[in-house]
Scaffold this motif. Structure first.
Motif, short mmCIF file in Angstrom:
data_model
loop_
_atom_site.label_atom_id
_atom_site.label_comp_id
_atom_site.label_asym_id
_atom_site.label_seq_id
_atom_site.Cartn_x
_atom_site.Cartn_y
_atom_site.Cartn_z
N MET A 185 0.83 -1.21 0.00
CA MET A 185 0.00 0.00 0.00
C MET A 185 0.86 1.26 0.00
SD MET A 185 -2.88 1.14 2.71
CE MET A 185 -4.13 2.36 2.31
N ALA A 186 2.08 1.12 0.48
CA ALA A 186 2.92 2.31 0.63
C ALA A 186 3.51 2.78 -0.70
CB ALA A 186 4.04 2.04 1.62
N ASP A 187 3.65 1.87 -1.66
CA ASP A 187 4.23 2.33 -2.92
C ASP A 187 3.34 2.10 -4.13
OD1 ASP A 187 4.99 -0.48 -2.60
OD2 ASP A 187 6.02 -0.14 -4.51
N SER A 188 3.89 2.39 -5.28
CA SER A 188 3.13 2.60 -6.50
C SER A 188 2.00 1.62 -6.81
CB SER A 188 4.09 2.62 -7.69
OG SER A 188 4.62 1.31 -7.90
N GLY A 189 2.27 0.34 -6.75
CA GLY A 189 1.22 -0.59 -7.17
C GLY A 189 1.37 -0.88 -8.64
N LEU A 206 2.59 4.82 -11.86
CA LEU A 206 3.29 5.84 -11.07
C LEU A 206 2.37 6.93 -10.56
CD1 LEU A 206 6.59 6.24 -13.11
CD2 LEU A 206 6.32 5.32 -10.80
N PHE A 207 1.28 7.15 -11.25
CA PHE A 207 0.39 8.23 -10.82
C PHE A 207 -0.50 7.82 -9.66
CE2 PHE A 207 -3.86 7.24 -12.67
CZ PHE A 207 -3.53 6.02 -13.24
N LEU A 208 -0.36 6.58 -9.20
CA LEU A 208 -1.17 6.11 -8.07
C LEU A 208 -0.35 5.94 -6.79
CD1 LEU A 208 -3.56 3.51 -9.74
CD2 LEU A 208 -4.11 5.78 -8.90
N THR A 209 0.84 6.48 -6.76
CA THR A 209 1.63 6.39 -5.53
C THR A 209 0.99 7.23 -4.44
OG1 THR A 209 2.99 8.30 -6.13
CG2 THR A 209 3.79 6.12 -6.82
N ASP A 210 1.29 6.88 -3.19
CA ASP A 210 0.76 7.65 -2.07
C ASP A 210 1.18 9.12 -2.17
OD1 ASP A 210 -0.46 5.43 -1.14
OD2 ASP A 210 0.62 5.32 0.77
N GLU A 211 2.37 9.33 -2.66
CA GLU A 211 2.86 10.70 -2.81
C GLU A 211 2.02 11.47 -3.83
OE1 GLU A 211 4.76 12.38 -1.16
OE2 GLU A 211 5.21 14.11 -2.45
N GLN A 212 1.70 10.84 -4.93
CA GLN A 212 0.85 11.48 -5.94
C GLN A 212 -0.53 11.76 -5.38
OE1 GLN A 212 1.59 12.43 -9.19
NE2 GLN A 212 3.70 12.03 -8.57
N LEU A 213 -1.04 10.82 -4.60
CA LEU A 213 -2.37 10.99 -4.03
C LEU A 213 -2.36 12.13 -3.02
CD1 LEU A 213 -3.13 7.19 -3.54
CD2 LEU A 213 -4.13 8.69 -5.26
N ARG A 214 -1.31 12.20 -2.24
CA ARG A 214 -1.21 13.28 -1.24
C ARG A 214 -1.16 14.64 -1.93
NH1 ARG A 214 3.75 14.57 0.42
NH2 ARG A 214 3.06 16.50 -0.59
N LYS A 215 -0.44 14.71 -3.01
CA LYS A 215 -0.39 15.98 -3.76
C LYS A 215 -1.78 16.37 -4.25
CE LYS A 215 4.31 15.56 -5.56
NZ LYS A 215 5.09 15.32 -6.80
N GLY A 216 -2.53 15.39 -4.71
CA GLY A 216 -3.89 15.65 -5.17
C GLY A 216 -4.76 16.16 -4.04
N ILE A 217 -4.60 15.54 -2.88
CA ILE A 217 -5.39 15.93 -1.71
C ILE A 217 -5.08 17.37 -1.31
CG2 ILE A 217 -5.62 15.54 0.78
CD1 ILE A 217 -5.30 12.48 0.11
#
Lengths: 166, 166
Positions: A1-5, A13-24
Motif C-alpha cells: 500500500m505504501a508504494d506505486s502498485g 506511477l500516478f497512483l503512488t501515495d505521494e501522488q495521491l497526497r499531492k492531489g489531496i
DNA sequence: CTTGGAAAGTCAACAACGCTGACATAAAAT
DNA sequence: ATTTTATGTCAGCGTTGTTGACTTTCCAAG
C-alpha cells in the motif's frame, strides 16, 4: 500500500501515495481560491457561502422546488430555510406556490437576485477562466474527469442532470 | 462575455461560460465527496475538519511552528489554538518549545495522533485513488494543473513547498 | 541593559451554518 | 378518512470562523 502498485505488469506511477497526497493538498488549497472571490463579495451584503450556493442553483434551474434544492445542497431543511428566508425577505428570491401541487414552493431569482448572481458568478468565472486558460483544454478535460470520479453517487447524479440542461 | 471568446482567430471552446459553470459545479460537488469520508471518521472522535487539517499538515511537516501552520491553514491563531488545545489535551499532538527560539512551539504527532492521521488519510487516499484510476494518468496531470492555477499566490507558495519535500 | 516587537497563549463575545428534535399546516395520495 | 409528503417554524446546540484586548516570553537592536 505504501508504494506505486502495479497492474498487468505496468507500474502505475500516478497512483503512488505521494501522488495521491499531492492531489489531496491541491484540492484543499485550490478550494480556498475557488471560494475566495465570492466570499469577499458576500461580505459586503452580510451573506455567506450558503446564500451563494442557494442563489447559484436557483439561477441554474429557475422554478426548482425547495425539496429539490435541499437534495442538491445536501443540507437540512432548517439550515436551508434560514438562508432562504433572508433571501426572500431581502427581495432576492421569490417563492411561488405550485400550480399543480400547492404544497410545493418554486424558487426564482428576482432582478435583484440575478444581479447578485451575476456579480458572484462573474468573479468565480474569472478565476476559473484564468485557471483554464493557463492549463489548456486537455488539462481542463482531465480536471473535470477526476472531479466527476471523486463525487458521491448522489452528487454525481445532480451534476449530470445539471450538465445536460435543466 | 457571454460566449466563447476567440484568440488569434482560434475559437476557445473550453472557455465558454457554460464550460466554466460546469467546472464551478464540479468543484462544488467533488469537494463534498472529498471531505465525506474523513468527516464520517471524525464524527467518531467528536472532531471536525479543522482538526483533520491540523493533523494533516503536522504529519506532513513534523516540527513546524504554530505560526507556519497558521499561515498554511489561513485561519486566526485563536481559531487554530482552540483546535490545537484539544488535540494536545487528547494526546494526539505534542508541542515542544523551540531550542533556538524558545517562544516558538514545534508541533509533532504522537503515536496516537499518527494512528488517526493514517485512518483519515487512508480513507481520503482511497477515494482519490479510485478517482485517479478511473480518470487515468493524463487526466490526473490536467486535474493538478488546473487546481494549481486556481490557487491564490500565497496558497500556491505553500503547495509548492509541500510538493518538493519539507 | 533597556526597549521594541515578534511569537505565543488566553479570555470574551459574536456570527455563519451545520445539526437534531418537536410541532403545525396544507394538500396530495391511498 | 387516514396517511404521507412538502413546507415552515421554534428552540437549542456544536464547530469553526471572526475581532478585540491583554499577558507572557524572549530575541534582537539600539
Amino acid at each position: 500500500m505504501a508504494d506505486s502498485g502495479t497492474q498487468g505488469g505496468e507500474t502505475l506511477l500516478f497512483l503512488t501515495d505521494e501522488q495521491l497526497r499531492k492531489g489531496i493538498e491541491a484540492m484543499f488549497f485550490a478550494y480556498r481560491g475557488f471560494t475566495a472571490d465570492p466570499d469577499r463579495i458576500l461580505e459586503k451584503y452580510a451573506y455567506g457561502r450558503a446564500h451563494h450556493r442557494a442563489i447559484h442553483f436557483i439561477n441554474r434551474q429557475p422554478g426548482l422546488t425547495v425539496t429539490t434544492l435541499l437534495s442538491v445542497l445536501g443540507v437540512t431543511k432548517q439550515s436551508l430555510n434560514r438562508v432562504l428566508r433572508t433571501l426572500i425577505e431581502d427581495g432576492l428570491v421569490e417563492s411561488r406556490v405550485g400550480r399543480k401541487d400547492k404544497r410545493e414552493r418554486h424558487l426564482f431569482l428576482t432582478e435583484k437576485g440575478e444581479a447578485l448572481e451575476r456579480e458572484l458568478s462573474g468573479a468565480q468565472r474569472e478565476r476559473m477562466r484564468a485557471a483554464y486558460r493557463a492549463a489548456g483544454p486537455q488539462a481542463v478535460a482531465g480536471f473535470r474527469q477526476v472531479l466527476e470520479a471523486m463525487m458521491d453517487f448522489e452528487m454525481r447524479r445532480h451534476y449530470q442532470m445539471m450538465k445536460d440542461g435543466a
